[in-house]
Design a protein around this motif. Structure first.
Motif, PDB file in Angstrom:
ATOM      1  N   ARG A 112      19.847 -19.261 -75.961  1.00  0.00           N
ATOM      2  CA  ARG A 112      19.891 -20.399 -76.864  1.00  0.00           C
ATOM      3  C   ARG A 112      20.608 -21.558 -76.173  1.00  0.00           C
ATOM      4  O   ARG A 112      21.680 -21.383 -75.600  1.00  0.00           O
ATOM      5  CB  ARG A 112      20.621 -20.002 -78.142  1.00  0.00           C
ATOM      6  N   LEU A 113      20.014 -22.752 -76.228  1.00  0.00           N
ATOM      7  CA  LEU A 113      20.603 -23.948 -75.642  1.00  0.00           C
ATOM      8  C   LEU A 113      21.815 -24.373 -76.462  1.00  0.00           C
ATOM      9  O   LEU A 113      21.736 -24.498 -77.679  1.00  0.00           O
ATOM     10  CB  LEU A 113      19.569 -25.081 -75.605  1.00  0.00           C
ATOM     11  N   ASP A 114      22.959 -24.562 -75.790  1.00  0.00           N
ATOM     12  CA  ASP A 114      24.205 -24.974 -76.438  1.00  0.00           C
ATOM     13  C   ASP A 114      24.885 -25.964 -75.499  1.00  0.00           C
ATOM     14  O   ASP A 114      25.495 -25.577 -74.509  1.00  0.00           O
ATOM     15  CB  ASP A 114      25.096 -23.759 -76.690  1.00  0.00           C
ATOM     16  N   GLU A 115      24.789 -27.254 -75.814  1.00  0.00           N
ATOM     17  CA  GLU A 115      25.339 -28.288 -74.944  1.00  0.00           C
ATOM     18  C   GLU A 115      26.863 -28.349 -74.997  1.00  0.00           C
ATOM     19  O   GLU A 115      27.502 -28.759 -74.044  1.00  0.00           O
ATOM     20  CB  GLU A 115      24.759 -29.662 -75.324  1.00  0.00           C
ATOM     21  N   SER A 116      27.485 -27.940 -76.112  1.00  0.00           N
ATOM     22  CA  SER A 116      28.928 -28.120 -76.264  1.00  0.00           C
ATOM     23  C   SER A 116      29.761 -26.986 -75.669  1.00  0.00           C
ATOM     24  O   SER A 116      30.726 -27.241 -74.956  1.00  0.00           O
ATOM     25  CB  SER A 116      29.275 -28.302 -77.746  1.00  0.00           C
ATOM     26  N   ASN A 117      29.439 -25.730 -75.956  1.00  0.00           N
ATOM     27  CA  ASN A 117      30.259 -24.627 -75.478  1.00  0.00           C
ATOM     28  C   ASN A 117      29.382 -23.439 -75.050  1.00  0.00           C
ATOM     29  O   ASN A 117      29.413 -22.393 -75.689  1.00  0.00           O
ATOM     30  CB  ASN A 117      31.254 -24.205 -76.569  1.00  0.00           C
ATOM     31  N   PRO A 118      28.628 -23.581 -73.954  1.00  0.00           N
ATOM     32  CA  PRO A 118      27.737 -22.481 -73.541  1.00  0.00           C
ATOM     33  C   PRO A 118      28.496 -21.400 -72.776  1.00  0.00           C
ATOM     34  O   PRO A 118      29.554 -21.646 -72.207  1.00  0.00           O
ATOM     35  CB  PRO A 118      26.739 -23.179 -72.622  1.00  0.00           C
ATOM     36  N   GLU A 119      27.926 -20.220 -72.771  1.00  0.00           N
ATOM     37  CA  GLU A 119      28.485 -19.131 -71.969  1.00  0.00           C
ATOM     38  C   GLU A 119      28.056 -19.264 -70.507  1.00  0.00           C
ATOM     39  O   GLU A 119      28.786 -18.872 -69.603  1.00  0.00           O
ATOM     40  CB  GLU A 119      28.031 -17.778 -72.523  1.00  0.00           C
ATOM     41  N   LEU A 120      26.851 -19.810 -70.299  1.00  0.00           N
ATOM     42  CA  LEU A 120      26.304 -19.993 -68.950  1.00  0.00           C
ATOM     43  C   LEU A 120      26.020 -21.469 -68.699  1.00  0.00           C
ATOM     44  O   LEU A 120      25.562 -22.180 -69.597  1.00  0.00           O
ATOM     45  CB  LEU A 120      24.996 -19.221 -68.783  1.00  0.00           C
ATOM     46  N   VAL A 121      26.269 -21.904 -67.474  1.00  0.00           N
ATOM     47  CA  VAL A 121      25.861 -23.239 -67.045  1.00  0.00           C
ATOM     48  C   VAL A 121      24.841 -23.039 -65.932  1.00  0.00           C
ATOM     49  O   VAL A 121      25.130 -22.420 -64.905  1.00  0.00           O
ATOM     50  CB  VAL A 121      27.057 -24.070 -66.540  1.00  0.00           C
ATOM     51  N   VAL A 122      23.627 -23.513 -66.171  1.00  0.00           N
ATOM     52  CA  VAL A 122      22.536 -23.376 -65.208  1.00  0.00           C
ATOM     53  C   VAL A 122      22.418 -24.694 -64.464  1.00  0.00           C
ATOM     54  O   VAL A 122      22.105 -25.725 -65.056  1.00  0.00           O
ATOM     55  CB  VAL A 122      21.203 -23.032 -65.909  1.00  0.00           C
ATOM     56  N   ARG A 123      22.692 -24.648 -63.159  1.00  0.00           N
ATOM     57  CA  ARG A 123      22.607 -25.851 -62.323  1.00  0.00           C
ATOM     58  C   ARG A 123      21.484 -25.681 -61.315  1.00  0.00           C
ATOM     59  O   ARG A 123      21.234 -24.580 -60.845  1.00  0.00           O
ATOM     60  CB  ARG A 123      23.937 -26.088 -61.607  1.00  0.00           C
ATOM     61  N   TYR A 124      20.858 -26.776 -60.976  1.00  0.00           N
ATOM     62  CA  TYR A 124      19.744 -26.740 -60.029  1.00  0.00           C
ATOM     63  C   TYR A 124      19.912 -27.816 -58.981  1.00  0.00           C
ATOM     64  O   TYR A 124      20.622 -28.791 -59.171  1.00  0.00           O
ATOM     65  CB  TYR A 124      18.407 -26.910 -60.763  1.00  0.00           C
ATOM     66  N   LEU A 125      19.245 -27.615 -57.866  1.00  0.00           N
ATOM     67  CA  LEU A 125      19.174 -28.633 -56.826  1.00  0.00           C
ATOM     68  C   LEU A 125      17.900 -28.432 -56.030  1.00  0.00           C
ATOM     69  O   LEU A 125      17.277 -27.367 -56.089  1.00  0.00           O
ATOM     70  CB  LEU A 125      20.406 -28.601 -55.913  1.00  0.00           C
ATOM     71  N   THR A 126      17.523 -29.460 -55.325  1.00  0.00           N
ATOM     72  CA  THR A 126      16.324 -29.413 -54.487  1.00  0.00           C
ATOM     73  C   THR A 126      16.659 -30.018 -53.134  1.00  0.00           C
ATOM     74  O   THR A 126      17.569 -30.832 -53.017  1.00  0.00           O
ATOM     75  CB  THR A 126      15.174 -30.233 -55.112  1.00  0.00           C
ATOM     76  N   ASP A 127      15.930 -29.599 -52.126  1.00  0.00           N
ATOM     77  CA  ASP A 127      16.022 -30.267 -50.836  1.00  0.00           C
ATOM     78  C   ASP A 127      14.723 -30.066 -50.068  1.00  0.00           C
ATOM     79  O   ASP A 127      13.926 -29.190 -50.385  1.00  0.00           O
ATOM     80  CB  ASP A 127      17.240 -29.826 -50.025  1.00  0.00           C
ATOM     81  N   VAL A 128      14.526 -30.924 -49.094  1.00  0.00           N
ATOM     82  CA  VAL A 128      13.311 -30.897 -48.275  1.00  0.00           C
ATOM     83  C   VAL A 128      13.730 -30.961 -46.816  1.00  0.00           C
ATOM     84  O   VAL A 128      14.602 -31.741 -46.450  1.00  0.00           O
ATOM     85  CB  VAL A 128      12.386 -32.098 -48.604  1.00  0.00           C
ATOM     86  N   LYS A 129      13.106 -30.117 -46.004  1.00  0.00           N
ATOM     87  CA  LYS A 129      13.379 -30.125 -44.565  1.00  0.00           C
ATOM     88  C   LYS A 129      12.057 -30.227 -43.812  1.00  0.00           C
ATOM     89  O   LYS A 129      11.055 -29.659 -44.228  1.00  0.00           O
ATOM     90  CB  LYS A 129      14.088 -28.842 -44.157  1.00  0.00           C
ATOM     91  N   ASP A 130      12.092 -30.976 -42.709  1.00  0.00           N
ATOM     92  CA  ASP A 130      10.917 -31.048 -41.844  1.00  0.00           C
ATOM     93  C   ASP A 130      10.864 -29.784 -40.997  1.00  0.00           C
ATOM     94  O   ASP A 130      11.868 -29.370 -40.411  1.00  0.00           O
ATOM     95  CB  ASP A 130      10.986 -32.275 -40.934  1.00  0.00           C
ATOM     96  N   ARG A 131       9.701 -29.171 -40.932  1.00  0.00           N
ATOM     97  CA  ARG A 131       9.512 -27.936 -40.170  1.00  0.00           C
ATOM     98  C   ARG A 131       8.328 -28.100 -39.232  1.00  0.00           C
ATOM     99  O   ARG A 131       7.464 -28.946 -39.434  1.00  0.00           O
ATOM    100  CB  ARG A 131       9.231 -26.750 -41.099  1.00  0.00           C
ATOM    101  N   GLN A 132       8.318 -27.277 -38.188  1.00  0.00           N
ATOM    102  CA  GLN A 132       7.185 -27.243 -37.263  1.00  0.00           C
ATOM    103  C   GLN A 132       6.784 -25.793 -37.037  1.00  0.00           C
ATOM    104  O   GLN A 132       7.638 -24.922 -36.927  1.00  0.00           O
ATOM    105  CB  GLN A 132       7.555 -27.852 -35.911  1.00  0.00           C
ATOM    106  N   GLN A 133       5.499 -25.594 -36.957  1.00  0.00           N
ATOM    107  CA  GLN A 133       4.971 -24.284 -36.633  1.00  0.00           C
ATOM    108  C   GLN A 133       4.210 -24.425 -35.316  1.00  0.00           C
ATOM    109  O   GLN A 133       3.391 -25.338 -35.156  1.00  0.00           O
ATOM    110  CB  GLN A 133       4.033 -23.800 -37.740  1.00  0.00           C
ATOM    111  N   VAL A 134       4.500 -23.554 -34.374  1.00  0.00           N
ATOM    112  CA  VAL A 134       3.848 -23.584 -33.072  1.00  0.00           C
ATOM    113  C   VAL A 134       2.856 -22.433 -33.014  1.00  0.00           C
ATOM    114  O   VAL A 134       3.196 -21.291 -33.311  1.00  0.00           O
ATOM    115  CB  VAL A 134       4.883 -23.463 -31.928  1.00  0.00           C
ATOM    116  N   ARG A 135       1.649 -22.760 -32.642  1.00  0.00           N
ATOM    117  CA  ARG A 135       0.591 -21.756 -32.543  1.00  0.00           C
ATOM    118  C   ARG A 135       0.106 -21.679 -31.098  1.00  0.00           C
ATOM    119  O   ARG A 135      -0.095 -22.692 -30.451  1.00  0.00           O
ATOM    120  CB  ARG A 135      -0.570 -22.099 -33.457  1.00  0.00           C
TER     121      ARG A 135
END
Length: 192
Positions: free
Chosen positions: A79-102
């Motif tokens: 159940r969503l509870d903004e004031s006093n939750p038992e759990l805090v779910v945090r998120y983040l994103t990131d992007v990295k340049d990659r190369q694949q050699v064949r």
């Protein structure tokens, strides 16, 4: 003729399943000393002190990710509870340049007769995105669960598909997070 049609249909279905398979690899880790099934309420927010990618971390995508996390957690019975939750779910994103050699080695077993062949090397550049979901126990401010998805980034063609893509990725990440348990003691006391 029927066998050719069957083989063609099987190949098309096989290609469809490969094309629809998830491009992101999902993993998770958690604190084994904490009973994850004891919690019932949560709040969602972006991870603090993290510099986000300007596209994935935009306000539009933050709202999409927040909605996707909220949907996934509520589907698990939290159940969503903004004031006093038992759990805090945090998120983040990131992007990295990659190369694949064949390497395409065209060395023939008869090189001694025909002479050495060329070894073709090609490189392929792409962007790898990561979606990370961290779940903290609110009172202790201690991380108790972490899930992440990483893979080749490919933006959907239609704008309405972006929310669906986020829901799919976040749903996959939170798939192994346990369901909220109902409070059996309070329902038994209320029925007596």
């Amino acid at each position: 003729m029927k066998n050719i049609i069957r083989i063609t249909l099987l190949m098309l279905l096989g290609g469809w399943f490969v094309a629809c398979s998830p491009a992101f690899q999902v993993q998770n880790d958690y604190d084994r000393s904490v009973n994850l099934k004891q919690f019932k309420t949560f709040r969602v927010e972006a991870e603090k002190n993290i510099t986000d990618d300007p596209l994935l971390g935009s306000d539009l995508n933050r709202r999409r990710i927040t909605e996707a996390v909220t949907q996934a957690m509520e589907a698990k019975g939290y159940r969503l509870d903004e004031s006093n939750p038992e759990l805090v779910v945090r998120y983040l994103t990131d992007v990295k340049d990659r190369q694949q050699v064949r390497s395409n080695n065209t060395m023939s077993p008869y090189w001694w007769w025909y002479g050495p062949q060329n070894n073709n090397i090609s490189t392929y550049s792409y962007e790898e995105g990561r979606f990370i979901v961290n779940i903290y126990q609110n009172r202790a401010n201690k991380m108790i669960w972490q899930g992440w998805a990483s893979g080749k980034l490919k933006a959907p063609n239609k704008r309405e598909d972006r929310a669906t893509m986020m829901q799919g990725i976040i749903g996959d990440i939170l798939h192994t997070f346990p369901q909220a348990t109902s409070d059996t003691y309070s329902t038994e006391i209320g029925t007596r």
